[in-house]
Write a protein that holds these residues in place. Structure first.
Motif, PDB file in Angstrom:
ATOM      1  N   ASP A  73       0.869  -1.162   0.000  1.00  0.00           N
ATOM      2  CA  ASP A  73       0.000   0.000   0.000  1.00  0.00           C
ATOM      3  C   ASP A  73       0.910   1.217   0.000  1.00  0.00           C
ATOM      4  O   ASP A  73       1.473   1.568   1.059  1.00  0.00           O
ATOM      5  CB  ASP A  73      -0.916  -0.019   1.225  1.00  0.00           C
ATOM      6  N   SER A  75       0.177   4.265  -0.295  1.00  0.00           N
ATOM      7  CA  SER A  75      -0.364   5.413   0.439  1.00  0.00           C
ATOM      8  C   SER A  75      -0.024   5.324   1.926  1.00  0.00           C
ATOM      9  O   SER A  75      -0.084   6.338   2.629  1.00  0.00           O
ATOM     10  CB  SER A  75      -1.876   5.501   0.246  1.00  0.00           C
ATOM     11  N   LYS A  76       0.320   4.116   2.380  1.00  0.00           N
ATOM     12  CA  LYS A  76       0.647   3.907   3.793  1.00  0.00           C
ATOM     13  C   LYS A  76       2.103   3.492   4.000  1.00  0.00           C
ATOM     14  O   LYS A  76       2.501   3.183   5.131  1.00  0.00           O
ATOM     15  CB  LYS A  76      -0.265   2.829   4.392  1.00  0.00           C
TER      16      LYS A  76
END
Length: 124
Positions: A73, A75-76
């Motif tokens: 991920d 975005s994380k």
């Protein structure tokens, strides 16, 4: 500073599942190939899986093909390893690693220059 922090290890029985996570910081995560490696006591470190910077391509070592899934991920800044149908031979310390050469996303530890401290997986 570059940091890779693994979590999610534990003790399970054969056939059960675990999901490992690796939180990255200190570098441009989305441009790196990321990988999972493992090392059992008395054994050489083994590449398990790797995933391309964008997440669109992944590769696995044969013993885990079809049972393990690597995802990320961006975005994380987090990497995952879903492990299903675990077997006793999967018992090892599992390490997350980062490879700055996104175009050389191979199952070879010589391309990976940042490593986490590891999380233990025990299957009985």
């Amino acid at each position: 500073d570059v940091q890779l922090v693994e979590s999610g290890g534990g003790s399970v029985h054969s056939g059960e599942s675990l999901e490992l996570s690796c939180q990255a910081s200190g570098f441009t995560y989305a441009t790196y190939c990321m990988g999972w490696f493992r090392q059992a006591p008395g054994q050489k470190r083994e590449a398990v899986a790797a995933i391309s910077p964008g997440g669109g391509s992944s590769i696995y070592t044969d013993p885990v093909q079809g049972r393990f899934t690597i995802t990320r991920d961006n975005s994380k800044d987090t990497l995952y390893l879903r492990m299903d149908n675990l077997k006793p031979e999967d018992t090892a310390m599992y390490y997350c690693a980062a490879n700055p050469l996104g175009g050389r996303c191979f199952l070879n530890d010589r391309y990976f220059d940042h490593w986490g401290q590891g999380t233990q997986v025990t299957v009985s």
